[in-house]
Scaffold this motif. Sequence first.
Motif, PDB file in Angstrom:
ATOM      1  N   PRO A  11      40.178 -76.496  22.361  1.00 59.74           N
ATOM      2  CA  PRO A  11      41.097 -76.807  23.510  1.00 59.74           C
ATOM      3  C   PRO A  11      40.928 -78.280  23.655  1.00 59.74           C
ATOM      4  N   VAL A  12      42.281 -79.158  23.810  1.00 59.08           N
ATOM      5  CA  VAL A  12      42.004 -80.451  24.358  1.00 59.08           C
ATOM      6  C   VAL A  12      43.351 -80.403  25.584  1.00 59.08           C
ATOM      7  N   HIS A  13      42.832 -81.092  26.771  1.00 61.52           N
ATOM      8  CA  HIS A  13      43.977 -81.133  27.611  1.00 61.52           C
ATOM      9  C   HIS A  13      44.618 -82.540  27.399  1.00 61.52           C
ATOM     10  N   ASP A  14      44.116 -83.446  26.601  1.00 65.27           N
ATOM     11  CA  ASP A  14      45.094 -84.719  26.259  1.00 65.27           C
ATOM     12  C   ASP A  14      45.306 -85.003  24.780  1.00 65.27           C
ATOM     13  N   LEU A  15      46.035 -84.277  24.193  1.00 59.42           N
ATOM     14  CA  LEU A  15      46.350 -84.230  22.738  1.00 59.42           C
ATOM     15  C   LEU A  15      46.239 -85.568  22.032  1.00 59.42           C
ATOM     16  N   ALA A  16      47.033 -86.690  22.955  1.00 56.84           N
ATOM     17  CA  ALA A  16      47.084 -87.914  22.072  1.00 56.84           C
ATOM     18  C   ALA A  16      45.631 -88.695  22.069  1.00 56.84           C
ATOM     19  N   THR A  25      38.674 -93.099  15.871  1.00 52.79           N
ATOM     20  CA  THR A  25      37.000 -93.172  16.113  1.00 52.79           C
ATOM     21  C   THR A  25      36.044 -92.615  14.954  1.00 52.79           C
ATOM     22  N   PHE A  26      36.730 -91.487  14.331  1.00 47.81           N
ATOM     23  CA  PHE A  26      35.998 -90.628  13.368  1.00 47.81           C
ATOM     24  C   PHE A  26      36.469 -91.031  11.957  1.00 47.81           C
ATOM     25  N   GLY A  27      37.706 -91.393  11.990  1.00 48.26           N
ATOM     26  CA  GLY A  27      38.368 -91.728  10.743  1.00 48.26           C
ATOM     27  C   GLY A  27      38.655 -90.461   9.995  1.00 48.26           C
ATOM     28  N   LEU A  28      38.908 -89.363  10.469  1.00 46.05           N
ATOM     29  CA  LEU A  28      39.271 -88.151   9.754  1.00 46.05           C
ATOM     30  C   LEU A  28      40.959 -88.088   9.448  1.00 46.05           C
ATOM     31  N   ASN A  29      40.965 -87.675   8.486  1.00 42.21           N
ATOM     32  CA  ASN A  29      42.109 -87.395   7.550  1.00 42.21           C
ATOM     33  C   ASN A  29      42.950 -86.276   8.663  1.00 42.21           C
ATOM     34  N   GLU A  30      44.344 -86.647   8.852  1.00 48.16           N
ATOM     35  CA  GLU A  30      45.109 -85.671   9.544  1.00 48.16           C
ATOM     36  C   GLU A  30      45.972 -84.909   8.607  1.00 48.16           C
ATOM     37  N   GLY A  31      45.946 -83.537   8.853  1.00 45.81           N
ATOM     38  CA  GLY A  31      46.917 -82.564   8.205  1.00 45.81           C
ATOM     39  C   GLY A  31      48.016 -82.294   8.926  1.00 45.81           C
ATOM     40  N   ARG A  32      48.349 -80.784   8.863  1.00 39.87           N
ATOM     41  CA  ARG A  32      49.447 -80.414   9.402  1.00 39.87           C
ATOM     42  C   ARG A  32      49.418 -80.435  10.958  1.00 39.87           C
ATOM     43  N   SER A  33      50.512 -80.899  11.640  1.00 43.84           N
ATOM     44  CA  SER A  33      50.473 -80.818  13.162  1.00 43.84           C
ATOM     45  C   SER A  33      51.954 -80.245  13.754  1.00 43.84           C
ATOM     46  N   GLU A  35      53.869 -80.332  18.055  1.00 43.91           N
ATOM     47  CA  GLU A  35      53.756 -81.137  19.250  1.00 43.91           C
ATOM     48  C   GLU A  35      52.604 -80.500  20.152  1.00 43.91           C
ATOM     49  N   GLN A  36      51.837 -79.428  19.782  1.00 37.73           N
ATOM     50  CA  GLN A  36      50.884 -78.869  20.834  1.00 37.73           C
ATOM     51  C   GLN A  36      49.438 -78.741  19.813  1.00 37.73           C
ATOM     52  N   TRP A  37      49.443 -79.034  18.577  1.00 39.10           N
ATOM     53  CA  TRP A  37      48.284 -78.967  17.685  1.00 39.10           C
ATOM     54  C   TRP A  37      47.931 -79.908  16.840  1.00 39.10           C
ATOM     55  N   HIS A  45      36.104 -79.481   6.583  1.00 35.18           N
ATOM     56  CA  HIS A  45      36.246 -78.109   7.093  1.00 35.18           C
ATOM     57  C   HIS A  45      37.423 -78.402   8.080  1.00 35.18           C
ATOM     58  N   GLN A  46      38.288 -77.268   8.581  1.00 38.68           N
ATOM     59  CA  GLN A  46      39.306 -77.671   9.326  1.00 38.68           C
ATOM     60  C   GLN A  46      39.120 -77.366  10.672  1.00 38.68           C
ATOM     61  N   LEU A  47      39.155 -78.769  11.219  1.00 41.22           N
ATOM     62  CA  LEU A  47      39.166 -78.533  12.788  1.00 41.22           C
ATOM     63  C   LEU A  47      40.465 -78.819  13.276  1.00 41.22           C
ATOM     64  N   VAL A  48      40.904 -78.017  14.205  1.00 38.91           N
ATOM     65  CA  VAL A  48      42.092 -77.952  14.960  1.00 38.91           C
ATOM     66  C   VAL A  48      42.244 -78.259  16.484  1.00 38.91           C
ATOM     67  N   ILE A  49      42.726 -79.301  17.052  1.00 37.13           N
ATOM     68  CA  ILE A  49      42.899 -79.638  18.339  1.00 37.13           C
ATOM     69  C   ILE A  49      43.906 -78.843  18.817  1.00 37.13           C
ATOM     70  N   HIS A  50      43.911 -78.159  19.891  1.00 42.55           N
ATOM     71  CA  HIS A  50      44.946 -77.429  20.459  1.00 42.55           C
ATOM     72  C   HIS A  50      45.232 -77.841  22.071  1.00 42.55           C
ATOM     73  N   GLU A  51      46.558 -78.307  22.355  1.00 42.41           N
ATOM     74  CA  GLU A  51      46.844 -78.526  23.689  1.00 42.41           C
ATOM     75  C   GLU A  51      46.589 -77.454  24.692  1.00 42.41           C
ATOM     76  N   HIS A  52      45.862 -77.816  25.573  1.00 44.65           N
ATOM     77  CA  HIS A  52      45.398 -76.475  26.394  1.00 44.65           C
ATOM     78  C   HIS A  52      44.937 -77.091  27.643  1.00 44.65           C
ATOM     79  N   PRO A  53      45.157 -76.349  28.963  1.00 50.83           N
ATOM     80  CA  PRO A  53      44.630 -76.928  30.243  1.00 50.83           C
ATOM     81  C   PRO A  53      42.929 -77.095  30.006  1.00 50.83           C
ATOM     82  N   GLN A  54      42.270 -77.946  30.901  1.00 45.69           N
ATOM     83  CA  GLN A  54      41.118 -78.370  31.048  1.00 45.69           C
ATOM     84  C   GLN A  54      40.249 -77.054  31.168  1.00 45.69           C
TER      85      GLN A  54
END
Length: 141
Positions: A11-16, A25-33, A35-37, A45-54
């Motif tokens: 979960p991330v509360h600030d997607l941007a 900062t890490f230089g990771l390549n972005e895949g699919r996305s 407006e929420q993830w 490995h597949q890391l997915v950041i999902h918009e979610h309240p803190q």
Amino acid sequence: MALSPFHLAIPVHDLAAARQFYGETFGLNEGRSSEQWVDFDFYGHQLVIHEHPQTPSQESAHTNPVDGHDVPVPHFGIVLSWPEWEALAERLQGFGTRFVIEPYVRFKGQPGEQATMFLLDPCGNALEFKAFKDMGQLFAK
């Protein structure tokens, strides 16, 4: 032994801000996305950041003592080769990263001796990056 890629969604509360952190900062390549993830290639490995309240753990991480340091729990990360770890530590320091635990070598002279560093992403998720000069020590007792 060949490892299968893992999938981790956090979960991330600030997607941007999180998108910039993992991408720039890490230089990771972005895949699919959407407006929420956002998917990232996290060292194969597949890391997915999902918009979610803190979450409570993002507001104030619990810690456990390890080798004289307070290690945040929960946390995730990756085991890198020693040269990759050194390059990442230098990159993060170049970005002015505030570390929870500065890069150092823990368990010196003991089984499992390892380089490690801990930091938080902009949303309070704790990450650990480590390396072993002898990868055979990964699970050493």
